[in-house]
Write an enzyme that holds these catalytic residues in place. Sequence first.
Site, PDB file in Angstrom:
ATOM      1  N   ARG A  38       0.837  -1.335   0.031  1.00 49.29           N
ATOM      2  CA  ARG A  38       0.007  -0.010  -0.078  1.00 49.29           C
ATOM      3  C   ARG A  38       0.905   1.112  -0.094  1.00 49.29           C
ATOM      4  NH1 ARG A  38      -3.545  -2.817  -1.570  1.00 49.29           N
ATOM      5  NH2 ARG A  38      -5.625  -3.173  -0.688  1.00 49.29           N
ATOM      6  N   GLU A  56      -4.653   7.807  -4.651  1.00 46.08           N
ATOM      7  CA  GLU A  56      -4.842   7.006  -5.659  1.00 46.08           C
ATOM      8  C   GLU A  56      -6.403   7.314  -6.289  1.00 46.08           C
ATOM      9  OE1 GLU A  56      -4.077   2.798  -5.392  1.00 46.08           O
ATOM     10  OE2 GLU A  56      -2.205   3.052  -4.772  1.00 46.08           O
ATOM     11  N   HIS A  85      -1.317   0.932 -10.028  1.00 47.05           N
ATOM     12  CA  HIS A  85      -1.831  -0.203  -9.148  1.00 47.05           C
ATOM     13  C   HIS A  85      -2.276  -1.307 -10.034  1.00 47.05           C
ATOM     14  CE1 HIS A  85      -3.886  -0.614  -4.759  1.00 47.05           C
ATOM     15  NE2 HIS A  85      -3.410  -1.962  -5.177  1.00 47.05           N
TER      16      HIS A  85
END
Length: 322
Positions: free
Chosen positions: A241, A270, A288
């Site tokens: 993360r 994000e 991601h």
Amino acid sequence: MKKKVVIFSQIFPEFEEKLKQQFDVVKIDPKLSDQLGDVNQQIRNAVVDVHGMIGAGRVLGQAQLETAQHLEIISSVSVGYDNYDLAYLKERGITLAHTPHVLTETTADTAFGLLMSAARRIAELDQWTRQGQWQRTVAPAQFGMDIHNKTLGIIGLGHIGAAIARRAYYGFNMNIVYHGRREKIEVADAFKAQFLSLQELLTQSDFVVVAVDLNAQTRHLISTQEFALMQSHAVLVNISRGAVIDEHALYQALKQKQIFAAGLDVFEKEPLTESPLFELDNIVVTPHIGSATQATRYAMNKLAYENLVLKLNGAQPKYFVQ
């Protein structure tokens, strides 16, 4: 009377149709924010009489769920669960299910792709070549780092960390060291991996891959002091993360050449459309994509669907956090 399910992010059409055959289904649509209120307001309105929720990528806690009177389960299409308020869900008796294991190998592939790209400067030299700068044999200014026979430090030797270790040990003859909450002797023995303190790992590793959950203990786990411990030729990869790494401290470490390079698939914010990190040549960034293959995302959707249906039919989900 059918139970009600809220879909709060995109899922595969096949599983949406299956849900519609068994339950009353409501979809949250961010595109309708002007008519129906923002996403959080749509959720608050939708969950009043809902029994189950399925999706990913939304913060869900008291502010979104306090109107839910009958909610039994949130089935997350993810392995991570840092965006859910666990304490609130536990207090309410709401089950949180997730999708571990099915994305392990794909995410490990991503980690190694970032590691190799950052070490050999593939993204940077791709642009350099496209710009017409390859006019003679490459010089030391374009040299990268060897990967084989080097030391890989893995922070978090869980399923994904172990899959990364397997690739490194058998594919690149790397020496494996690791750090975590506890030793993983049975896993580590397969790769002759040595358990070290975080400080020792950072000092000794040529490559560092972060593969831990995000929680109060791991937030900004890697910051200014940790970068100061790393070797100047070290490469850092994060597939866990974003907030596990202090991005400002990383920017300074890369800009000042405290470390050689970094590869990031996750960020503190994000989606990310602008960042000082984008100004640097010695970093590889991806949006991601750790689990982003058709096969893996299908498997995640299938497992999330199964978790939800099991719970709403009175059984225990296959995988649940609490």
